[in-house]
Design an enzyme around this catalytic site. Sequence first.
Site, PDB file in Angstrom:
ATOM      1  N   GLU A  60       0.951  -1.239   0.013  1.00  0.00           N
ATOM      2  CA  GLU A  60      -0.087   0.005  -0.061  1.00  0.00           C
ATOM      3  C   GLU A  60       0.822   1.247   0.002  1.00  0.00           C
ATOM      4  OE1 GLU A  60      -2.086  -2.814   2.919  1.00  0.00           O
ATOM      5  OE2 GLU A  60      -0.099  -2.674   2.168  1.00  0.00           O
ATOM      6  N   CYS A  95      -0.492   1.490   7.187  1.00  0.00           N
ATOM      7  CA  CYS A  95      -1.223   1.761   5.907  1.00  0.00           C
ATOM      8  C   CYS A  95      -2.406   2.671   5.951  1.00  0.00           C
ATOM      9  CB  CYS A  95      -1.156   0.519   5.264  1.00  0.00           C
ATOM     10  SG  CYS A  95       0.422  -0.293   4.925  1.00  0.00           S
TER      11      CYS A  95
END
Length: 175
Positions: free
Chosen positions: A62, A93
Amino acid sequence: MDKDLDQLATDQHWMRKALELAQVSAKEGEVPVGALIVRDGELLGEGRNGPIGACDPSAHAEIQALRSACLNERNYRIPQSTLYVTIEPCTMCVGAIIHARVDRVVFGAREPKAGAVVSQNNLLSHASMNTQVSYAEGILEEECREMMTAFFSERRARKKQLKQAAAQQHGKPED
């Protein structure tokens, strides 16, 4: 209903591409996670897990996708975008997703130990978040889960083989 079916088809399309990135991670010995950032049907950035090879604990798929998209957009914020990721994002993330002003997160399978969207911390729904991010889960869930299960099963089998080989080399009985 047509709008929902169109969205599902779009989500599946991008998740397949994220799965391809995850396969590359697995081949490199990384936990198989792939991620993409998309806006209006256009790929803005992509990433795959790479903490081991990069010696960087923040090199999650991510984060790599966010970095790529932000560089391509020449902006640290990418509003009106969707992040597609094969596995539920972790706390780090989710924080980056919020700071980047991503509008929507779509993930394949839950991460029961460290997932921060629904499995553990529910951070996208937390009242203290200054940005609302919607999410969808379960897109190609079986394929995403199976990739993780196979990866860790193979990793455990390899460790067991190495342990047995080392025991035989040193003349010790096997466990």
